[in-house]
Design an enzyme around this catalytic site. Structure first.
Site, PDB file in Angstrom:
ATOM      1  N   ASN A  27      20.590 -12.875 -90.755  1.00  0.00           N
ATOM      2  CA  ASN A  27      21.337 -14.122 -90.975  1.00  0.00           C
ATOM      3  C   ASN A  27      21.583 -14.921 -89.691  1.00  0.00           C
ATOM      4  O   ASN A  27      21.956 -16.092 -89.747  1.00  0.00           O
ATOM      5  CB  ASN A  27      22.672 -13.850 -91.696  1.00  0.00           C
ATOM      6  CG  ASN A  27      22.510 -13.494 -93.161  1.00  0.00           C
ATOM      7  OD1 ASN A  27      23.271 -12.694 -93.711  1.00  0.00           O
ATOM      8  ND2 ASN A  27      21.512 -14.064 -93.831  1.00  0.00           N
ATOM      9  N   ASP A  61      25.242 -12.423-102.983  1.00  0.00           N
ATOM     10  CA  ASP A  61      24.301 -13.518-102.713  1.00  0.00           C
ATOM     11  C   ASP A  61      24.553 -14.676-103.672  1.00  0.00           C
ATOM     12  O   ASP A  61      25.007 -14.486-104.795  1.00  0.00           O
ATOM     13  CB  ASP A  61      22.865 -12.988-102.877  1.00  0.00           C
ATOM     14  CG  ASP A  61      21.845 -13.921-102.245  1.00  0.00           C
ATOM     15  OD1 ASP A  61      22.209 -14.712-101.364  1.00  0.00           O
ATOM     16  OD2 ASP A  61      20.661 -13.848-102.659  1.00  0.00           O
TER      17      ASP A  61
HETATM   18  C1  IPE Z   1      21.299 -10.917 -97.967  1.00  0.00           C
HETATM   19  O1  IPE Z   1      21.300 -12.216 -98.450  1.00  0.00           O
HETATM   20  C2  IPE Z   1      22.308 -10.768 -96.885  1.00  0.00           C
HETATM   21  C3  IPE Z   1      23.705 -10.787 -97.297  1.00  0.00           C
HETATM   22  C4  IPE Z   1      24.133 -10.836 -98.512  1.00  0.00           C
HETATM   23  C5  IPE Z   1      24.653 -10.729 -96.221  1.00  0.00           C
HETATM   24  P1  IPE Z   1      20.274 -13.314 -97.916  1.00  0.00           P
HETATM   25  O2  IPE Z   1      20.483 -14.509 -98.761  1.00  0.00           O
HETATM   26  O3  IPE Z   1      20.427 -13.485 -96.457  1.00  0.00           O
HETATM   27  O4  IPE Z   1      18.871 -12.622 -98.201  1.00  0.00           O
HETATM   28  P2  IPE Z   1      17.426 -13.268 -98.352  1.00  0.00           P
HETATM   29  O5  IPE Z   1      17.222 -14.169 -97.162  1.00  0.00           O
HETATM   30  O6  IPE Z   1      17.421 -14.054 -99.619  1.00  0.00           O
HETATM   31  O7  IPE Z   1      16.474 -12.121 -98.398  1.00  0.00           O
HETATM   32  C1  IPE Z   2      25.225 -14.958 -99.395  1.00  0.00           C
HETATM   33  O1  IPE Z   2      25.008 -16.221 -99.910  1.00  0.00           O
HETATM   34  C2  IPE Z   2      26.124 -14.960 -98.198  1.00  0.00           C
HETATM   35  C3  IPE Z   2      25.469 -14.522 -96.971  1.00  0.00           C
HETATM   36  C4  IPE Z   2      24.201 -14.273 -96.822  1.00  0.00           C
HETATM   37  C5  IPE Z   2      26.315 -14.375 -95.824  1.00  0.00           C
HETATM   38  P1  IPE Z   2      23.846 -17.141 -99.387  1.00  0.00           P
HETATM   39  O2  IPE Z   2      24.369 -18.000 -98.287  1.00  0.00           O
HETATM   40  O3  IPE Z   2      22.636 -16.356 -99.042  1.00  0.00           O
HETATM   41  O4  IPE Z   2      23.573 -18.036-100.665  1.00  0.00           O
HETATM   42  P2  IPE Z   2      22.179 -18.597-101.160  1.00  0.00           P
HETATM   43  O5  IPE Z   2      21.270 -17.430-101.365  1.00  0.00           O
HETATM   44  O6  IPE Z   2      21.676 -19.528-100.106  1.00  0.00           O
HETATM   45  O7  IPE Z   2      22.516 -19.292-102.440  1.00  0.00           O
HETATM   46 MG    MG Z   3      20.965 -15.829-100.114  1.00  0.00          MG
END
Ligand code: IPE
Ligand code: IPE
Ligand code: MG
Length: 246
Positions: free
Chosen positions: A63, A15
């Site tokens: 997602n 993340d």
């Molecule tokens: C969790 O990250 C999903 C992945 C790493 C693929 P998100 O960024 O989507 O999670 P939330 O929305 O903060 O819970």
């Molecule tokens: C994780 O990074 C990747 C996926 C969820 C696919 P994020 O895209 O959630 O990054 P933040 O949380 O917005 O910084």
């Molecule tokens: Mg995220």
């Protein structure tokens, strides 16, 4: 580190890609691209440290709620990862599996590249890399429950015979051992629907490091954290010590 102190299954919630890019004035996609390179680094580092199973949360079922353009870019990056990491994974003897649904919702090109990676790494014995793609823990449990109910209705299973092992058999993670260590980068301290059944006794390591800044040092910090933990599985400290002496 020995078998007791080295996790047999590490599950990573990668993340922080979006925030990494935004803080540099870049589009979020640049963060996902940088993150994808770190996925390759993480796999290599786990392989070198002889971790038998690694699960990476690449794209959650939730997602899909992101803007269409970002979803499209994430799917493209997943496809490119499958193509670009292919030769390295084959030569390292890494077996790739997918947990989650890559059947219908995932674009054909991403699905095909992933399936090719799965097929061509089938004989790999040095490490298992599970890609959690279009994965949601609750959703996986729901489909397992449906399968269990169908078996019960067909008279193949008695309700009183259903136990945790029965349910495990129908999860998309059924071939994997339970997660020992969950690592989440990006500062959030939540599981976001990742492995609710399989990480029931996992140790949880949270770090503020954003995923594109992930390095071997972050992994080693997590491994050192894990090695310091005493896993009790409901028992007392004394019981655990006594078993460890045997
Ligand atoms: C969790 O990250 C999903 C992945 C790493 C693929 P998100 O960024 O989507 O999670 P939330 O929305 O903060 O819970
Ligand atoms: C994780 O990074 C990747 C996926 C969820 C696919 P994020 O895209 O959630 O990054 P933040 O949380 O917005 O910084
Ligand atoms: Mg995220």
């Amino acid at each position: 580190m020995n078998e007791r102190t080295l996790p047999q299954h590490i599950a990573i919630i990668l993340d922080g890609n979006g925030r990494w890019a935004t803080s540099r004035g870049l589009p979020r996609t640049k963060g996902h691209e940088a993150g994808s390179h770190k996925v390759r680094l993480a796999v290599r580092a786990c392989h070198e440290r002889k971790i038998p199973v690694v699960t990476l949360y690449a794209f959650s079922a939730a997602n899909w709620n992101r803007p269409g353009e970002e979803v499209g870019n994430l799917m493209r990056i997943c496809r490119e990862f499958a193509e670009e990491a292919h030769d390295d994974l084959v030569s390292r003897g890494v077996r790739v599996v997918v947990v989650g649904d890559i059947d219908d919702e995932v674009p054909t090109a991403t699905r095909k590249a992933t399936e090719r990676l799965i097929e061509n790494t089938e004989g790999g014995t040095s490490m298992t890399l599970a890609l959690a793609l279009n994965y949601g823990g609750r959703r996986d449990m729901v489909s397992a429950m449906r399968a269990v109910a169908a078996q019960a209705r067909a008279g193949l299973l008695l309700p009183e015979d259903i136990d945790a092992q029965t349910i495990r058999r129908f999860l998309s993670t059924s071939a994997l051992p339970d997660a020992d260590l969950v690592i989440r980068t990006g500062g959030e301290q939540r599981l976001s629907d990742f492995l609710p059944f399989e990480a029931a006794f996992a140790e949880l390591f949270f770090t503020d490091t954003l995923w594109p800044d992930f390095s071997e040092a972050t992994l080693d910090e997590a491994l050192a954290f894990y090695a310091r933990r005493q896993r009790r599985f409901g028992r007392t400290d004394e019981q655990v010590r006594r078993t460890a002496e045997i």
